[in-house]
Motif scaffolding. Sequence first.
Motif, PDB file in Angstrom:
ATOM      1  N   UNK A   6     -15.779 -21.615 -26.750  1.00 17.77           N
ATOM      2  CA  UNK A   6     -16.902 -22.788 -27.067  1.00 17.77           C
ATOM      3  C   UNK A   6     -18.117 -22.544 -26.123  1.00 17.77           C
ATOM      4  N   UNK A   7     -17.988 -22.035 -24.947  1.00 14.96           N
ATOM      5  CA  UNK A   7     -19.137 -21.948 -24.251  1.00 14.96           C
ATOM      6  C   UNK A   7     -20.257 -20.644 -25.005  1.00 14.96           C
ATOM      7  N   UNK A   8     -19.649 -19.859 -25.755  1.00 14.96           N
ATOM      8  CA  UNK A   8     -20.392 -18.864 -26.509  1.00 14.96           C
ATOM      9  C   UNK A   8     -21.081 -19.260 -27.860  1.00 14.96           C
ATOM     10  N   UNK A   9     -20.831 -20.600 -28.284  1.00 14.21           N
ATOM     11  CA  UNK A   9     -21.310 -21.163 -29.358  1.00 14.21           C
ATOM     12  C   UNK A   9     -22.638 -21.973 -28.938  1.00 14.21           C
ATOM     13  N   UNK A  10     -23.503 -21.821 -29.619  1.00 13.52           N
ATOM     14  CA  UNK A  10     -24.653 -22.591 -29.653  1.00 13.52           C
ATOM     15  C   UNK A  10     -24.446 -23.769 -29.915  1.00 13.52           C
ATOM     16  N   UNK A  11     -25.153 -24.794 -29.086  1.00 13.59           N
ATOM     17  CA  UNK A  11     -25.069 -26.146 -29.006  1.00 13.59           C
ATOM     18  C   UNK A  11     -26.110 -26.681 -29.758  1.00 13.59           C
ATOM     19  N   UNK A  12     -26.018 -27.631 -30.832  1.00  7.79           N
ATOM     20  CA  UNK A  12     -27.112 -28.300 -31.428  1.00  7.79           C
ATOM     21  C   UNK A  12     -27.183 -29.791 -31.269  1.00  7.79           C
ATOM     22  N   UNK A  13     -28.378 -30.505 -31.284  1.00  8.04           N
ATOM     23  CA  UNK A  13     -28.427 -32.033 -31.204  1.00  8.04           C
ATOM     24  C   UNK A  13     -28.573 -32.372 -32.550  1.00  8.04           C
ATOM     25  N   UNK A  14     -27.734 -32.770 -33.564  1.00 10.73           N
ATOM     26  CA  UNK A  14     -27.868 -33.197 -34.686  1.00 10.73           C
ATOM     27  C   UNK A  14     -28.392 -34.550 -35.022  1.00 10.73           C
ATOM     28  N   UNK A  15     -28.250 -35.545 -33.997  1.00 10.50           N
ATOM     29  CA  UNK A  15     -28.597 -36.730 -33.945  1.00 10.50           C
ATOM     30  C   UNK A  15     -28.969 -37.071 -32.674  1.00 10.50           C
ATOM     31  N   UNK A  16     -30.131 -37.577 -32.094  1.00  5.50           N
ATOM     32  CA  UNK A  16     -30.350 -38.073 -30.641  1.00  5.50           C
ATOM     33  C   UNK A  16     -29.013 -38.587 -30.027  1.00  5.50           C
ATOM     34  N   UNK A  17     -28.941 -37.780 -28.863  1.00  5.42           N
ATOM     35  CA  UNK A  17     -27.649 -38.139 -27.797  1.00  5.42           C
ATOM     36  C   UNK A  17     -26.409 -37.352 -28.320  1.00  5.42           C
ATOM     37  N   UNK A  18     -26.327 -36.809 -29.673  1.00  3.63           N
ATOM     38  CA  UNK A  18     -25.162 -36.298 -29.784  1.00  3.63           C
ATOM     39  C   UNK A  18     -25.293 -34.774 -30.183  1.00  3.63           C
ATOM     40  N   UNK A  19     -24.678 -33.965 -29.219  1.00  2.99           N
ATOM     41  CA  UNK A  19     -24.625 -32.677 -29.125  1.00  2.99           C
ATOM     42  C   UNK A  19     -23.322 -31.907 -29.546  1.00  2.99           C
ATOM     43  N   UNK A  20     -23.558 -30.757 -30.231  1.00  3.27           N
ATOM     44  CA  UNK A  20     -22.103 -30.455 -31.024  1.00  3.27           C
ATOM     45  C   UNK A  20     -22.188 -28.865 -31.032  1.00  3.27           C
ATOM     46  N   UNK A  21     -21.000 -28.394 -30.732  1.00  2.40           N
ATOM     47  CA  UNK A  21     -20.633 -27.097 -31.256  1.00  2.40           C
ATOM     48  C   UNK A  21     -19.578 -26.938 -32.368  1.00  2.40           C
ATOM     49  N   UNK A  22     -19.777 -26.047 -33.466  1.00  7.43           N
ATOM     50  CA  UNK A  22     -18.823 -26.322 -34.617  1.00  7.43           C
ATOM     51  C   UNK A  22     -17.888 -24.843 -34.485  1.00  7.43           C
ATOM     52  N   UNK A  23     -16.761 -25.156 -35.061  1.00  5.10           N
ATOM     53  CA  UNK A  23     -15.733 -24.213 -35.180  1.00  5.10           C
ATOM     54  C   UNK A  23     -15.486 -24.173 -36.800  1.00  5.10           C
TER      55      UNK A  23
END
Length: 106
Positions: A6-23
Amino acid sequence: MQFISLKDLREKELVPGFKVRFVHSDNMTLAYWTIKGNSSLPGHSHLHEQVVNIIEGEFELTIDGEVRILKGGEVAVIPPHVTHSGRSVTDCSIIDVFYPIREDYL
C-alpha cells in the motif's frame, strides 16, 4: 497473482478529509481510507455492492435513512443503488470493498 504494498500506491484525496489508496482485481475494488475527524461524505448511490470495514475510529454511516455509529471491528453491507452518506466522528481507518470493480476509480 499480484502482491501490492500500500505504501507504494499514490494516495488521493477524493473528498476533503478523505484520503484513499485503491487496489483493483479483475472483479473488485478495495479502497483503503484514512479520514480526518468530522469530515463528511455527501449522500450518493452506485451500482456496486459495498462492504464497509471500520478498522479504527468511529464513523457515522447512513444507509437508506438508517443512521449508525460504527467502531473498529464493525462492518456494514450496502446493497447496490441504495443511497448512503457518512461522517467521521473521529479520525478513521476504513477499508471498503466494491463489487463489481469501480471503473470510475481506475
